[in-house]
Design a protein around this motif. Structure first.
Motif, PDB file in Angstrom:
ATOM      1  N   ALA A  35       0.817  -1.217   0.000  1.00  0.00           N
ATOM      2  CA  ALA A  35       0.000   0.000   0.000  1.00  0.00           C
ATOM      3  C   ALA A  35       0.850   1.267   0.000  1.00  0.00           C
ATOM      4  O   ALA A  35       0.345   2.349  -0.298  1.00  0.00           O
ATOM      5  CB  ALA A  35      -0.947   0.001   1.199  1.00  0.00           C
ATOM      6  N   SER A  36       2.120   1.144   0.333  1.00  0.00           N
ATOM      7  CA  SER A  36       3.015   2.307   0.322  1.00  0.00           C
ATOM      8  C   SER A  36       3.677   2.513  -1.045  1.00  0.00           C
ATOM      9  O   SER A  36       4.398   3.490  -1.252  1.00  0.00           O
ATOM     10  CB  SER A  36       4.089   2.161   1.401  1.00  0.00           C
ATOM     11  OG  SER A  36       4.883   1.004   1.179  1.00  0.00           O
ATOM     12  N   ASP A  37       3.410   1.613  -1.976  1.00  0.00           N
ATOM     13  CA  ASP A  37       3.918   1.738  -3.345  1.00  0.00           C
ATOM     14  C   ASP A  37       3.006   2.709  -4.106  1.00  0.00           C
ATOM     15  O   ASP A  37       1.824   2.421  -4.294  1.00  0.00           O
ATOM     16  CB  ASP A  37       3.905   0.361  -4.000  1.00  0.00           C
ATOM     17  CG  ASP A  37       4.385   0.373  -5.447  1.00  0.00           C
ATOM     18  OD1 ASP A  37       4.590   1.469  -6.030  1.00  0.00           O
ATOM     19  OD2 ASP A  37       4.531  -0.724  -6.018  1.00  0.00           O
ATOM     20  N   HIS A  49       0.092   4.719   1.353  1.00  0.00           N
ATOM     21  CA  HIS A  49       0.316   4.788   2.794  1.00  0.00           C
ATOM     22  C   HIS A  49       1.718   5.327   3.050  1.00  0.00           C
ATOM     23  O   HIS A  49       2.709   4.733   2.634  1.00  0.00           O
ATOM     24  CB  HIS A  49       0.140   3.404   3.423  1.00  0.00           C
ATOM     25  CG  HIS A  49      -1.270   2.919   3.377  1.00  0.00           C
ATOM     26  ND1 HIS A  49      -1.715   1.819   4.093  1.00  0.00           N
ATOM     27  CD2 HIS A  49      -2.368   3.371   2.698  1.00  0.00           C
ATOM     28  CE1 HIS A  49      -3.005   1.630   3.867  1.00  0.00           C
ATOM     29  NE2 HIS A  49      -3.418   2.557   3.013  1.00  0.00           N
ATOM     30  N   GLU A  50       1.785   6.475   3.710  1.00  0.00           N
ATOM     31  CA  GLU A  50       3.072   7.128   3.973  1.00  0.00           C
ATOM     32  C   GLU A  50       3.779   6.512   5.181  1.00  0.00           C
ATOM     33  O   GLU A  50       4.999   6.498   5.235  1.00  0.00           O
ATOM     34  CB  GLU A  50       2.854   8.625   4.218  1.00  0.00           C
ATOM     35  CG  GLU A  50       2.236   9.382   3.058  1.00  0.00           C
ATOM     36  CD  GLU A  50       3.198   9.606   1.899  1.00  0.00           C
ATOM     37  OE1 GLU A  50       4.413   9.343   2.053  1.00  0.00           O
ATOM     38  OE2 GLU A  50       2.724  10.048   0.837  1.00  0.00           O
ATOM     39  N   THR A  55      -1.479   2.454   7.537  1.00  0.00           N
ATOM     40  CA  THR A  55      -1.955   1.087   7.315  1.00  0.00           C
ATOM     41  C   THR A  55      -2.726   0.577   8.525  1.00  0.00           C
ATOM     42  O   THR A  55      -3.767  -0.078   8.378  1.00  0.00           O
ATOM     43  CB  THR A  55      -0.773   0.153   7.003  1.00  0.00           C
ATOM     44  OG1 THR A  55      -0.051   0.695   5.890  1.00  0.00           O
ATOM     45  CG2 THR A  55      -1.249  -1.253   6.668  1.00  0.00           C
ATOM     46  N   LYS A  56      -2.244   0.900   9.715  1.00  0.00           N
ATOM     47  CA  LYS A  56      -2.949   0.488  10.935  1.00  0.00           C
ATOM     48  C   LYS A  56      -4.349   1.103  10.961  1.00  0.00           C
ATOM     49  O   LYS A  56      -5.333   0.423  11.287  1.00  0.00           O
ATOM     50  CB  LYS A  56      -2.152   0.914  12.167  1.00  0.00           C
ATOM     51  CG  LYS A  56      -2.678   0.344  13.470  1.00  0.00           C
ATOM     52  CD  LYS A  56      -1.833   0.795  14.658  1.00  0.00           C
ATOM     53  CE  LYS A  56      -0.493   0.120  14.663  1.00  0.00           C
ATOM     54  NZ  LYS A  56       0.290   0.446  15.883  1.00  0.00           N
ATOM     55  N   ASP A  57      -4.442   2.383  10.596  1.00  0.00           N
ATOM     56  CA  ASP A  57      -5.749   3.056  10.552  1.00  0.00           C
ATOM     57  C   ASP A  57      -6.664   2.394   9.528  1.00  0.00           C
ATOM     58  O   ASP A  57      -7.857   2.192   9.775  1.00  0.00           O
ATOM     59  CB  ASP A  57      -5.590   4.540  10.215  1.00  0.00           C
ATOM     60  CG  ASP A  57      -4.941   5.343  11.335  1.00  0.00           C
ATOM     61  OD1 ASP A  57      -4.872   4.838  12.482  1.00  0.00           O
ATOM     62  OD2 ASP A  57      -4.502   6.471  11.054  1.00  0.00           O
TER      63      ASP A  57
END
Length: 196
Positions: A35-37, A49-50, A55-57
């Motif tokens: 998701a950070s890609d 996702h920075e 991601t936890k949220d």
């Protein structure tokens, strides 16, 4: 439509290459990795996702929607590496009209390998056979040829273009609307297909 079955069973599916099971907080690191890609989210409403907190949220929102029976997302585990590489799921259902929507995301290094099609066939099959859906819809950015191809492989039909339906990354974007009906599914997949 028998949506309660989905939440009481929390079904797990296995295909030749994949295991699909309910997403959980244990997926935090693997989910953050894809998701950070920035490539993965370029055509979506959500931003990359920075931080791991993003991601936890997100995963907490997934758990909340599971608890309130608003959506169900399966994590896609790639069996050769036993790693979570994406997700697929059902959401935005309308119980009165026996309708739901699919949505999916996949780590970019696994694109163009039929993984999302393989995974989401299981979801479509379950939706029609167990949840008694009559219609499953899917939308994608007009320029997102990969997602459009997935929906076509699932037997979904292009119904039309929703002009400037969503504002994505600050720009109003056209969306392609696809659907498959239970009658399409019976005709397409129950004649010698391995779906199910």
């Amino acid at each position: 439509m028998k949506i309660d079955i989905l939440f009481s069973e929390s079904p797990v599916f296995e295909t030749e290459r994949l295991i699909l099971r309910k997403l959980s907080m244990n997926d935090l690191d693997d989910y953050y990795e894809f998701a950070s890609d920035p490539i993965v989210s370029v055509s979506t409403l959500w931003n990359k996702h920075e931080t791991i907190e993003d991601t936890k949220d997100y995963l907490q929102k997934v758990m909340d929607k599971y608890d309130s029976k608003q959506a169900f997302r399966w994590g896609i585990i790639y069996k050769p590496s036993n790693k979570l590489i994406g997700r697929t799921g059902l959401m935005n259902w309308d119980v009165m009209h026996s309708r739901a929507e699919i949505g999916f995301a996949l780590a970019s290094q696994y694109w163009n390998k039929d993984i999302i099609s393989e995974a989401t066939k299981e979801v479509v099959s379950y939706g029609f056979e167990k949840l008694e859906l009559n219609r499953i819809e899917g939308r994608c950015n007009y320029k997102n040829a990969g997602s459009a191809r997935v929906m076509e492989k699932l037997g979904m039909k292009l119904e039309g273009i929703l002009r400037e339906q969503l504002k994505i990354k600050g720009t109003f974007m056209d969306q392609r609307l696809y659907s498959i009906l239970k009658s399409d599914f019976v005709g397409k997949f129950n004649e010698g297909s391995s779906i199910g």
